[in-house]
Scaffold this motif. Structure first.
Motif, mmCIF file in Angstrom:
data_model
loop_
_atom_site.group_PDB
_atom_site.id
_atom_site.type_symbol
_atom_site.label_atom_id
_atom_site.label_comp_id
_atom_site.label_asym_id
_atom_site.label_seq_id
_atom_site.Cartn_x
_atom_site.Cartn_y
_atom_site.Cartn_z
ATOM 1 N N GLY A 153 0.782 -1.229 0.000
ATOM 2 C CA GLY A 153 0.000 0.000 0.000
ATOM 3 C C GLY A 153 0.810 1.273 0.000
ATOM 4 O O GLY A 153 0.263 2.359 0.263
ATOM 5 N N SER A 154 2.101 1.198 -0.294
ATOM 6 C CA SER A 154 2.905 2.428 -0.325
ATOM 7 C C SER A 154 2.393 3.346 -1.436
ATOM 8 O O SER A 154 1.814 2.891 -2.422
ATOM 9 C CB SER A 154 4.383 2.109 -0.536
ATOM 10 O OG SER A 154 4.602 1.409 -1.745
ATOM 11 N N PRO A 155 2.580 4.652 -1.289
ATOM 12 C CA PRO A 155 1.951 5.603 -2.215
ATOM 13 C C PRO A 155 2.517 5.515 -3.621
ATOM 14 O O PRO A 155 3.648 5.078 -3.841
ATOM 15 C CB PRO A 155 2.259 6.965 -1.585
ATOM 16 C CG PRO A 155 3.490 6.735 -0.778
ATOM 17 C CD PRO A 155 3.366 5.335 -0.243
ATOM 18 N N ALA A 156 1.713 5.965 -4.556
ATOM 19 C CA ALA A 156 2.093 5.984 -5.963
ATOM 20 C C ALA A 156 2.847 7.273 -6.288
ATOM 21 O O ALA A 156 3.103 8.107 -5.414
ATOM 22 C CB ALA A 156 0.844 5.869 -6.826
ATOM 23 N N PHE A 157 3.189 7.429 -7.556
ATOM 24 C CA PHE A 157 3.821 8.680 -7.996
ATOM 25 C C PHE A 157 3.116 9.200 -9.238
ATOM 26 O O PHE A 157 2.518 8.437 -10.011
ATOM 27 C CB PHE A 157 5.319 8.490 -8.269
ATOM 28 C CG PHE A 157 5.647 7.515 -9.384
ATOM 29 C CD1 PHE A 157 5.678 7.915 -10.712
ATOM 30 C CD2 PHE A 157 5.937 6.193 -9.088
ATOM 31 C CE1 PHE A 157 5.989 7.022 -11.728
ATOM 32 C CE2 PHE A 157 6.246 5.284 -10.094
ATOM 33 C CZ PHE A 157 6.267 5.699 -11.419
ATOM 34 N N ALA A 158 3.187 10.501 -9.394
ATOM 35 C CA ALA A 158 2.650 11.166 -10.583
ATOM 36 C C ALA A 158 3.768 11.955 -11.246
ATOM 37 O O ALA A 158 4.529 12.656 -10.572
ATOM 38 C CB ALA A 158 1.507 12.111 -10.206
ATOM 39 N N TYR A 159 3.864 11.820 -12.563
ATOM 40 C CA TYR A 159 4.793 12.617 -13.371
ATOM 41 C C TYR A 159 3.974 13.477 -14.318
ATOM 42 O O TYR A 159 3.074 12.975 -15.004
ATOM 43 C CB TYR A 159 5.725 11.709 -14.171
ATOM 44 C CG TYR A 159 6.455 12.401 -15.307
ATOM 45 C CD1 TYR A 159 7.692 13.011 -15.099
ATOM 46 C CD2 TYR A 159 5.908 12.444 -16.589
ATOM 47 C CE1 TYR A 159 8.369 13.645 -16.141
ATOM 48 C CE2 TYR A 159 6.568 13.079 -17.642
ATOM 49 C CZ TYR A 159 7.794 13.670 -17.407
ATOM 50 O OH TYR A 159 8.454 14.309 -18.446
ATOM 51 N N VAL A 160 4.271 14.761 -14.329
ATOM 52 C CA VAL A 160 3.644 15.686 -15.271
ATOM 53 C C VAL A 160 4.759 16.475 -15.936
ATOM 54 O O VAL A 160 5.552 17.145 -15.266
ATOM 55 C CB VAL A 160 2.668 16.651 -14.561
ATOM 56 C CG1 VAL A 160 2.044 17.601 -15.581
ATOM 57 C CG2 VAL A 160 1.581 15.882 -13.816
ATOM 58 N N ASN A 161 4.831 16.373 -17.248
ATOM 59 C CA ASN A 161 5.872 17.095 -17.981
ATOM 60 C C ASN A 161 5.769 18.590 -17.701
ATOM 61 O O ASN A 161 4.675 19.155 -17.659
ATOM 62 C CB ASN A 161 5.741 16.813 -19.474
ATOM 63 C CG ASN A 161 6.957 17.266 -20.257
ATOM 64 O OD1 ASN A 161 7.218 18.445 -20.383
ATOM 65 N ND2 ASN A 161 7.699 16.300 -20.784
ATOM 66 N N SER A 162 6.909 19.239 -17.524
ATOM 67 C CA SER A 162 6.943 20.652 -17.128
ATOM 68 C C SER A 162 6.183 21.546 -18.100
ATOM 69 O O SER A 162 5.674 22.594 -17.701
ATOM 70 C CB SER A 162 8.392 21.127 -17.009
ATOM 71 O OG SER A 162 9.086 20.969 -18.242
ATOM 72 N N ARG A 163 6.067 21.134 -19.367
ATOM 73 C CA ARG A 163 5.371 21.992 -20.324
ATOM 74 C C ARG A 163 3.878 22.093 -20.027
ATOM 75 O O ARG A 163 3.203 22.999 -20.525
ATOM 76 C CB ARG A 163 5.594 21.500 -21.749
ATOM 77 C CG ARG A 163 4.963 20.173 -22.102
ATOM 78 C CD ARG A 163 5.190 19.823 -23.571
ATOM 79 N NE ARG A 163 4.666 18.504 -23.905
ATOM 80 C CZ ARG A 163 5.355 17.376 -23.795
ATOM 81 N NH1 ARG A 163 6.594 17.411 -23.316
ATOM 82 N NH2 ARG A 163 4.811 16.212 -24.127
#
Length: 422
Positions: A254-264
């Motif tokens: 149950g460890s947390p997920a990650f989100a990636y959002v391109n800087s643009r």
């Protein structure tokens, strides 16, 4: 006519002995072998072949968590939020981006579950397209259930059309299939880089380019690739990505997920779940939601500190070992497993439901046999061999490069062969 010597050389016993010798040699020559000692349980006879579902804990994690409870939580109490904890989602996100994702700072944050993160990213991507003529989402029928269910639900809410790709179940989505599916009505394409069942490794850069050529945005699910293959999100120009941290990143159940959002995209996007941690000043407690600048705006609720503490140890190991070396060992592990499959399991009627080309697979293989059931895997578990079952009749053999040995693979494959009567 075969000579007696030729018959002797080709006996199963000789083949078994050769594999034992080979496994020993591979382990002795493995430049990453010493990392195995950092994980709890690797000094036991158990064969753990499910690190692609839940990674082993690090010995360091027990010490880190105990120190956190005593010194940080117990010692600093509520002061910990101001002193360190509030910054952890971004700080560890940046380390994850640097060590694993190929992402520059300020684009990755640790938050929520994979399901919630994917929901945020898909909704944000749809809002970013902002074109009434683009009313289709492209996805594949072999993707992980959460991904499919989410998009089905969003499509029902928003009146969108789903365009399904049907890949080879023993392979995965190809660039050509994406080119055929994505067009002027496509808003978003959602795919997994490594297929959860077959381990097919998608061509992330080429598929991303194909989606962009169609004028759409792409969301990648990295759950089965983060920590096992090199990714390169920035270089590929990926728009959005999400993934879990309890597989190859060893964050724990149950460890947390990650989100990636391109800087643009960060300057113009808003994610749909507005919570206090995503506000520009979480402790102002003022009326009205004003999102925090940058990737922090993709937070919602209170960060899961324990899970982030657990994954820090693995991120440190990955930075030391390098993803290039980890990927190289992954290729050797799966290559060895395929060779053993060919010699031991294929003659018993088993089928390899994973690409044979090493460049097209992640860090697990799937073996299908009509006799494989949940009960088969339960029996293996009882004998301290731990793969997992994937319906209708597949056994997944997951190989986590930092913690799995070649001898462990051979032991597990031998137990599977015995279950088939070999």
């Amino acid at each position: 006519m075969s000579t007696h010597r030729e018959e002797t050389e080709n006996t199963p016993a000789r083949a078994d002995g050769e594999f034992r010798v080979r496994a020993t040699e591979l382990d002795s020559q493995d430049p990453l072998a010493h990392y195995r000692q950092h994980f709890i349980g690797t000094d036991t006879p158990l064969s753990y072949l499910d690190g692609n579902s839940l990674g082993r804990p690090l010995k360091r994690t027990a010490e880190d968590v105990a120190a956190f409870i005593t010194d940080q939580w117990g010692g600093r109490l509520i002061r910990g939020w101001d002193e360190q904890w509030l910054e952890m989602p971004q700080a560890i996100g940046d380390q994850l981006g640097r060590a694993v994702l190929g992402a520059a700072p300020g684009q990755t944050v640790i938050a929520d579950s994979t399901t919630v993160v994917l929901y945020k990213l898909i909704r944000a991507a749809l809002a970013a397209v902002n074109d009434a003529h683009r009313d289709e989402v492209v996805l594949d029928i072999e993707n992980f259930p959460t991904d499919r269910y989410l998009v089905e639900g969003i499509a029902r809410e928003e009146g969108l059309t789903l365009r399904w790709i049907q890949p080879d179940p023993a392979g995965g989505v190809t660039v050509e299939q994406v080119r055929q599916a994505a067009g002027p009505r496509t808003a978003v394409v959602l795919l997994s880089q490594v297929a959860y069942r077959s381990a097919h490794l998608a061509d992330l850069p080429a598929i991303t380019a194909a989606v962009h050529d169609a004028g759409a945005l792409v969301v990648w699910d990295l759950c089965h690739s983060a920590g096992s293959v090199e990714i390169g999100l920035d270089d590929a120009g990926v728009d959005f990505a999400a993934g879990c941290t309890y597989k190859y990143l060893n964050g724990g159940p149950g460890s947390p997920a990650f989100a990636y959002v391109n800087s643009r995209h960060l300057g113009s996007l808003r994610q749909p779940i507005w919570g206090w941690m995503g506000r520009k000043d979480a402790f102002e407690m003022a009326a009205g939601y004003e999102p925090a600048a940058g990737i922090r705006g993709f937070l919602s609720g209170t960060p899961a500190i324990f899970g982030m503490i657990a994954m820090q140890g693995t991120l440190d190991l990955i930075e030391e070992a390098t993803m290039a070396a980890i990927r190289e060992k992954s290729l050797r592990l799966t290559g060895f497993a395929v060779d053993v499959f060919d010699a031991w399991l294929a003659p018993l009627g088993a089928k390899l439901a994973t690409p044979r080309d090493p460049a097209l697979r992640g860090s697990h293989i799937t073996v299908d046999h009509p006799d494989f059931t949940k009960a088969t895997v339960a029996g293996l578990w009882d004998g301290d061999v731990i793969p997992d079952f994937r319906a209708p009749h597949g056994i997944r053999v997951g190989l986590s490069p930092l913690s799995t040995s070649f001898g462990e693979v051979l032991q597990g494959m031998a137990a599977i062969r015995a279950r088939l009567g070999g």
